[in-house]
Enzyme design. Structure first.
Site, PDB file in Angstrom:
ATOM      1  N   HIS A  25       0.846  -1.198   0.069  1.00 37.69           N
ATOM      2  CA  HIS A  25      -0.051  -0.019   0.008  1.00 37.69           C
ATOM      3  C   HIS A  25       0.783   1.301   0.024  1.00 37.69           C
ATOM      4  O   HIS A  25       0.501   2.237  -0.612  1.00 37.69           O
ATOM      5  CB  HIS A  25      -0.983   0.077   1.055  1.00 37.69           C
ATOM      6  N   ASP A 121      -4.105   7.256   3.072  1.00 31.48           N
ATOM      7  CA  ASP A 121      -4.615   5.716   2.453  1.00 31.48           C
ATOM      8  C   ASP A 121      -6.105   5.795   3.054  1.00 31.48           C
ATOM      9  O   ASP A 121      -6.441   5.932   4.202  1.00 31.48           O
ATOM     10  CB  ASP A 121      -3.914   4.488   2.895  1.00 31.48           C
TER      11      ASP A 121
END
Length: 458
Positions: A25, A121
């Protein structure tokens, strides 16, 4: 909410970046922020991440940007903690501690400097949104996979109420009750969404994210508008700003000098379109017996292969495999995937079908053999095999010697099928390149994001 941030009156923009530091990520968000930092030199970007993740990213980046600074944060694991062996235990501990972990790290690194924006995120929306509101600055949420995977998360309640839980027997039904998803199937949905056990930390974070996204000043997606115009229009109607600015992996970058295992040199000695490249990302790998079956298929097929496999899994390979195949095979613990997939010697990509991997394969016009493992892999596999028709799904969903051999034969021996796949990838590739090129949809959306980031009064 108690006042936790005391900021000075400086007008120099200071952007706080909060990646999700697990799996793959953090790297895509870092890629986006590097590009923002390159374009907005008067803005400082502070990237707060786990030390191990920061190290893996910095090892792949060669450009030194003075206005992009990385800071290490705590993993949230209490001192002298004894792990119980429960799944995702480290992630659960991190998520529990994350709000305070990031606040402490930001105070220590930034002090009283005025913060102008928070980028996070999407999986950390549950505290990043409130943090930005407390600071009275815009919050920008980042989604790493394709837009169609975000669509399923945005409709979690509708999915669960429509198909019921568990989904046994309904796997082949269409998702035509979701916008732009008629070509996908119930069985493709992320397992966390349709699981009776909705207690995994990432599942909870994704569910809360979907509820929070309308509060974001912008939702930034590592995708492009033309991938699915119906979903693009839907998100534009739901979010304050929906900015598809990808795919990131095909944007110009510094050449990598990290081919320490000599993969590219080895490929230089192979025939065009002759090599099977296998890699399954940084997170999960297929089961041990599947790794062994893939090895047996590669050996039986006689195909030259380059295999990126974690060193810890080499022990499960069949006895004598490395010795018997050393003349036409190369096994490495890590490989520069982007460079490999555009090498003319590579003829097929055996992959878990993560979004970045699928895009990189398209850019190299390399057909895929897909073995999805978790998360968005199943949706991506459906896109690759049934929508784009540029690859095949492994028979039965798992590697077996015979099933994998047949997949390799289809790619390497069926010239008609192979030619069609390569032609289709050429068309898709041009669409992606156009999106990130001058005047393209992703380029224009990036300009909008840059304006939002650079706004001193934000």
């Amino acid at each position: 909410m108690p006042q936790a941030y005391h900021q000075d009156s400086s007008t120099e923009p200071q952007v706080i970046v909060i990646p999700f530091p697990f799996a793959s990520h953090a790297a895509p968000l870092h890629t986006l922020v590097r590009r923002l930092a390159t374009e907005a030199r008067d803005v400082t970007f502070s990237f707060f991440n786990l030390a191990e993740s920061n190290s893996s990213i910095s090892a792949l980046e060669s450009e030194d940007l003075g206005n992009l600074k990385a800071y290490n944060i705590s993993d949230g694991i209490p001192e002298n903690y004894v792990f119980t062996g429960k799944p995702h235990e480290d992630v659960r501990l991190f998520m529990k501690a994350a709000p305070e972990t990031y606040k402490r790290a930001i105070r220590a690194a930034i002090g009283d400097k005025k913060i102008s924006c928070v980028i996070s995120d999407g999986l950390l929306s549950f505290f990043a949104a409130e943090m930005a509101e407390e600071m009275k600055v815009p919050w920008i949420a980042f989604w790493i996979p394709a837009s169609f995977t975000l669509c399923t998360h945005a409709h979690t309640d509708l999915i669960r109420s429509t198909i019921g839980i568990p989904i046994d027997g309904r796997e082949d039904e269409s998702l035509n009750f979701l916008p732009g998803m008629s070509e996908f199937r119930v069985g493709d949905i992320q397992k966390d969404i349709v699981s009776a056990d909705f207690d995994l930390p990432v599942a909870i974070a994704a569910y809360r994210m979907a509820q929070m996204l309308p509060r974001a000043a912008a939702v930034v997606i590592n995708s492009y508008e033309e991938l699915n115009p119906t979903i693009t229009d839907y998100f534009k109607s739901k979010f304050q700003k929906c900015l598809n600015v990808g795919p990131f992996t095909i944007m110009p970058s510094e050449p990598s000098d990290s081919d320490q295992n000599g993969c590219l040199l080895w490929l230089d000695g192979q025939k065009a379109r002759s090599v099977a490249f296998a890699s399954f990302g940084r997170a999960l790998s297929p089961a041990d017996h599947e790794i062994a079956a893939l090895a047996e298929a590669l050996e039986a097929s006689g195909v030259p292969f380059l295999w990126s496999l974690k060193k810890s899994l080499w022990a499960v390979l069949p006895d004598g495999f490395l010795e018997r195949t050393k003349a036409r095979g190369k096994l490495v613990p890590w490989a520069p995937q982007v460079e490999i997939l555009v090498h003319p010697a590579v003829g097929v990509f055996v992959t878990h079908c993560g979004w970045n991997s699928a895009v990189e394969s398209v850019m190299g016009r390399v057909p895929m053999i897909c073995r999805p493992i978790f998360a968005d892999h199943f949706l991506n596999t459906r896109m690759v095999t049934d929508v784009w028709r540029i690859g095949v799904r492994i028979e039965g969903g798992v590697f077996t010697r015979d099933g994998t051999t047949r997949a390799l034969d289809l790619i390497f021996k069926d010239e008609k099928a192979r030619k069609k796949m390569i032609e289709k990838m050429g068309v898709i590739r041009e669409t992606m390149i156009k999106a990130i090129g001058p005047g393209g949809s992703s380029s224009e959306n990036f300009k909008t994001l840059l304006e939002l980031i650079s706004n001193h009064e934000a």
